[in-house]
Design a protein around this motif. Structure first.
Motif, PDB file in Angstrom:
ATOM      1  N   THR A  96       1.033  -1.207   0.166  1.00  0.00           N
ATOM      2  CA  THR A  96      -0.003   0.056  -0.124  1.00  0.00           C
ATOM      3  C   THR A  96       0.902   1.118   0.039  1.00  0.00           C
ATOM      4  O   THR A  96       1.964   1.214   0.579  1.00  0.00           O
ATOM      5  CB  THR A  96      -1.026   0.054   1.128  1.00  0.00           C
ATOM      6  N   GLY A  97       0.499   2.189  -0.585  1.00  0.00           N
ATOM      7  CA  GLY A  97       1.277   3.565  -0.712  1.00  0.00           C
ATOM      8  C   GLY A  97       2.030   3.738  -2.170  1.00  0.00           C
ATOM      9  O   GLY A  97       1.915   2.915  -3.086  1.00  0.00           O
ATOM     10  N   GLY A 154       2.287   3.316   4.834  1.00  0.00           N
ATOM     11  CA  GLY A 154       2.609   2.436   3.520  1.00  0.00           C
ATOM     12  C   GLY A 154       3.397   1.308   4.027  1.00  0.00           C
ATOM     13  O   GLY A 154       4.153   1.132   4.833  1.00  0.00           O
TER      14      GLY A 154
END
Length: 192
Positions: A96-97, A154
């Motif tokens: 994620t990120g 993240g």
């Protein structure tokens, strides 16, 4: 003397073509010489994903207002890093990120590294193959690959990492890469 000169010339020319610089197998070697120095933010560890060991990088906080996670690998010894050389990084990752990868380059004239960013992508929850290419602008004494994840919260999971040097457009290639000359015989011309 001519025989030795031919051997050195062929060795130098051979070094200009694609060469594997780093390939990681996390199951056998742990974090494979990757590290997250304490002066950077983030936490680096191994994670088991579907029975396979993966490198896992989480973002952290530095100076109360910088949110990122960054890790780098050790230098590959015995490689000459010259102007125009291309370094390709291929990896399989998810998370994620925003993720970026590239190289930290250390020149001969300065001890302060510079970032050579290969690219940035938005990660997804599924493993995908990513490829980034960096071009060196000058000769360097050391090149270190890095991984970075942003923002706060993240994370990055890497199942494979591969770094290689690519042939330069201006490199020379001998038509016959092996030349054997008997002692006392004349060395024929080498054609490029």
């Amino acid at each position: 003397m001519k025989k030795m000169l031919c051997v050195f010339l062929l060795a130098a020319v051979a070094g200009l073509f694609a060469r594997e610089l780093k390939k990681d197998n996390y199951a056998k070697k742990g974090t494979c010489s990757w590290q997250a120095p304490s002066y950077w933010a983030g936490k680096l560890s191994l994670k088991d994903v579907d029975g396979k060991k993966c490198l896992y990088l989480e973002s952290g906080v530095r100076n109360k207002n910088e949110f990122f996670g960054r890790a780098l690998a050790t230098n590959v010894r015995g490689v000459s890093y010259y102007p125009g050389m291309k370094i390709r990084i291929k990896l399989t990752a998810k998370g994620t990120g925003e993720f970026s990868s590239g190289i930290l380059v250390y020149s001969f004239s300065s001890g302060v590294p510079q970032y050579n960013v290969g690219g940035k992508v938005q990660l997804t929850g599924e493993f995908k193959d990513y490829e980034f290419t960096c071009t060196l602008k000058e000769q360097h004494r050391m090149v270190l690959p890095y991984l970075e994840i942003r923002p706060q919260g993240g994370n990055l999971t890497v199942s494979s990492f591969h770094m290689e040097s690519l042939e330069s457009k201006n490199s020379l290639k001998a038509e016959n890469t092996i030349l054997i000359v008997e002692s006392g015989k004349k060395v024929p011309a080498i054609t490029f």
